[in-house]
Motif scaffolding. Structure first.
Motif, PDB file in Angstrom:
ATOM      1  N   TYR A 103      64.629 -16.145  -0.395  1.00 12.99           N
ATOM      2  CA  TYR A 103      64.748 -14.876   0.323  1.00 12.99           C
ATOM      3  C   TYR A 103      65.322 -15.167   1.700  1.00 12.99           C
ATOM      4  N   ASP A 112      68.767 -10.663   3.117  1.00 10.59           N
ATOM      5  CA  ASP A 112      67.939  -9.892   2.172  1.00 10.59           C
ATOM      6  C   ASP A 112      66.958  -9.010   2.940  1.00 10.59           C
ATOM      7  N   TRP A 120      66.678  -4.987   2.976  1.00  9.84           N
ATOM      8  CA  TRP A 120      65.440  -4.336   2.550  1.00  9.84           C
ATOM      9  C   TRP A 120      64.967  -3.325   3.592  1.00  9.84           C
TER      10      TRP A 120
END
Length: 169
Positions: A36, A40, A44
């Motif tokens: 991650y 990312d 998000w």
């Protein structure tokens, strides 16, 4: 004190840390990228903040996890699938139980939902317990319903899942 809130860009570092912890991600959705990255996390945050169904979990002023609901469509539009995770350093403090309680109340009171459900890996006893404390009941066992790769061997592991649900009172 546990608060549900929108995500902040200041949450990026913790998002990356928490979601690169194999113990945190062991039983949650495979849709979360691994490893991650900061990119990312920024994606998000932008995505999450466009939805009323995704909230950051804050404990004593610190970002510690996430809780969300995916509302169904058509004849399932009055039910939603619940999902959540919390950073390992905050396990066993009652935070998740309280966050689930607050989020379920919010969903039932403001979004005209009638049913919430979760398909939780049977071995995830702590999550099953969180749900039971919040009034969820096991509706059945879904045998070998999910498959994840073992982080060490890379081999497929199949998991039974408990279908837990709660209906608005």
């Amino acid at each position: 004190m546990i608060t549900l809130r929108h995500f902040n860009t200041s949450d990026v570092g913790q998002l990356v840390t928490y979601l690169n912890d194999k113990e945190v991600t062991q039983y949650i959705t495979g849709a979360i990228p691994s490893p991650y990255t900061n990119a990312d996390a920024f994606w998000w945050i932008e995505h999450a903040n466009q939805s009323e169904y995704i909230q950051a979990i804050e404990y004593q002023g610190d970002f510690v996890g996430c809780i969300s609901a995916t509302v169904g469509q058509f004849e399932y539009a009055n039910s939603a699938e619940l999902g959540y995770w919390i950073g390992k350093g905050f396990w066993n403090l009652g935070i998740t139980t309280e966050a689930v309680k607050q989020f379920c109340e919010l969903l039932f009171n403001t979004n005209k939902l009638n049913r919430l459900y979760v398909s939780v890996v049977a071995q995830n006893i702590a999550s099953v317990r969180v749900l039971e404390k919040n009034g969820f009941r096991c509706e059945g066992i879904l045998q070998s319903a999910s498959c994840k790769l073992d982080p060490v061997t890379g081999e497929k592991q199949y998991y039974d899942e408990c279908l837990m649900a709660m209906v608005s009172r």
